[in-house]
Design an enzyme around this catalytic site. Structure first.
Site: not given
Length: 331
Positions: A18, A52, A69, A92, A142, A225
């Site tokens: 993060c 979040d 995320d 989240d 991906s 969080d």
């Protein structure tokens, strides 16, 4: 020792976990003024306060929670990175008082640089944590990218009356933290030296599920969080949204073993220093020296919940006060 054993995933990341987020001040400026989509009456939580996850009301008893995320490698072990990234994304939903139902993999991979067997280990780690959470992990997306990145897009549900948000704080409530701080500086040390910190890995890979359930059961309605903006950053967002001041008792804040030594030895990420610069104008640092302030601003990855209330297993680190001159007061 094979080639994959010698590779260090953190060598392929400019910032770990993060800490690679866009700085909070820049992010707030970027999204300021963006209008809600049509049907905004059913949007219970959107962009207003930087909560979040987004929450949309489906009916009187059900809210749909949606989040995404992903980030660069925070540790060298691909399986551990997958576990950590998945736990972080699922957090989240837990931070909103919800339950994750289904998730999709988000994977960026330099396929001509890093072996695909490492990517498989990342996905396996994410799958194992999603299974632990009771959340279906069904496919994903991906791309071939310059550097590795991994995370999840997660959909969950929440009862509207149990929703936990940033703007529901009340003066007089205690402030609790459910995981110790320090993973940011320990991850920075790991990236630079290769040292492994098992307690940090265990903390980051631990789901916030039990803490969230305890918070909901205790009647908590305000919280978040603690991730890339550090404790001070997330506390200040809560204070601003609830129009209160957050007081933090610095002696009560728990830290992982080795965190203070990592700061002392200079293992502080650029993201952590940007966090501290961002919050300093509205923070009364009180007795906290620079090392303490850096730890409190440390960019966490898959950190604990910061909630207005007392929860089993959490540590009371302060309280919510009527709005004063500062958003955050250290004492």
């Amino acid at each position: 020792m094979g080639m994959t054993d010698r590779l260090r995933l953190t060598d392929y990341a400019r910032g770990g976990g993060c800490a690679c987020k866009i700085p909070p001040g820049e992010l707030e400026a970027m999204v300021a003024g963006l209008a809600p989509a049509v049907g905004a009456a059913d949007l219970l939580v959107g962009l207003e306060h930087g909560d979040d996850a987004a929450v949309v009301r489906l009916d009187e008893r059900t809210g749909l929670v949606s989040t995404a995320d992903f980030f660069t490698p925070v540790v060298d072990d691909p399986y551990d990175w997958g576990r950590i990234a998945a736990a972080n994304a699922l957090s989240d939903v837990y931070a909103m008082g919800g339950t994750p139902l289904v998730a999709l993999n988000l994977l960026c991979w330099p396929r001509e640089v890093l072996p695909m067997e490492l990517a498989r280990e990342v996905l396996r780690g994410g799958q194992d944590v999603a299974r632990e959470a009771g959340c279906h992990l069904a496919g994903g997306h991906s791309v071939d990218d310059d550097g590795p990145k991994y995370g999840l897009a997660v959909t969950g549900v929440v009862r509207p009356e149990e929703l936990i948000t940033l703007d529901a704080g009340r003066a007089g409530l205690p402030l609790s933290l459910t995981k110790p701080l320090g993973v940011g500086v320990l991850n920075t040390r790991h990236k630079r030296t290769g040292e492994r910190f098992d307690a940090a890995v265990a903390s980051m890979a631990t789901l916030n599920r039990d803490a969230a359930r305890a918070a909901v059961a205790a009647g908590v309605r305000c919280g978040t969080d603690v991730t890339g903006f550090g404790l001070l950053g997330h506390a200040s967002k809560l204070a601003r949204a609830s129009r209160l001041t957050v007081a933090v008792d610095i002696a009560r804040v728990p830290y992982l073993p080795g965190a203070r030594e990592a700061v002392r030895d200079g293992y502080v990420s650029g993201g952590t220093r940007r966090n501290l610069d961002w919050v300093s104008p509205w923070t009364d640092a009180g007795p906290a020296d620079e090392a303490e302030r850096l730890l409190l601003a440390d960019a966490q990855t898959s950190g604990g919940l910061l909630v207005a209330g007392e929860v089993p297993g959490g540590t009371v680190i302060g309280e919510l006060l009527p709005r004063g001159e500062h958003l955050v007061v250290l004492r």
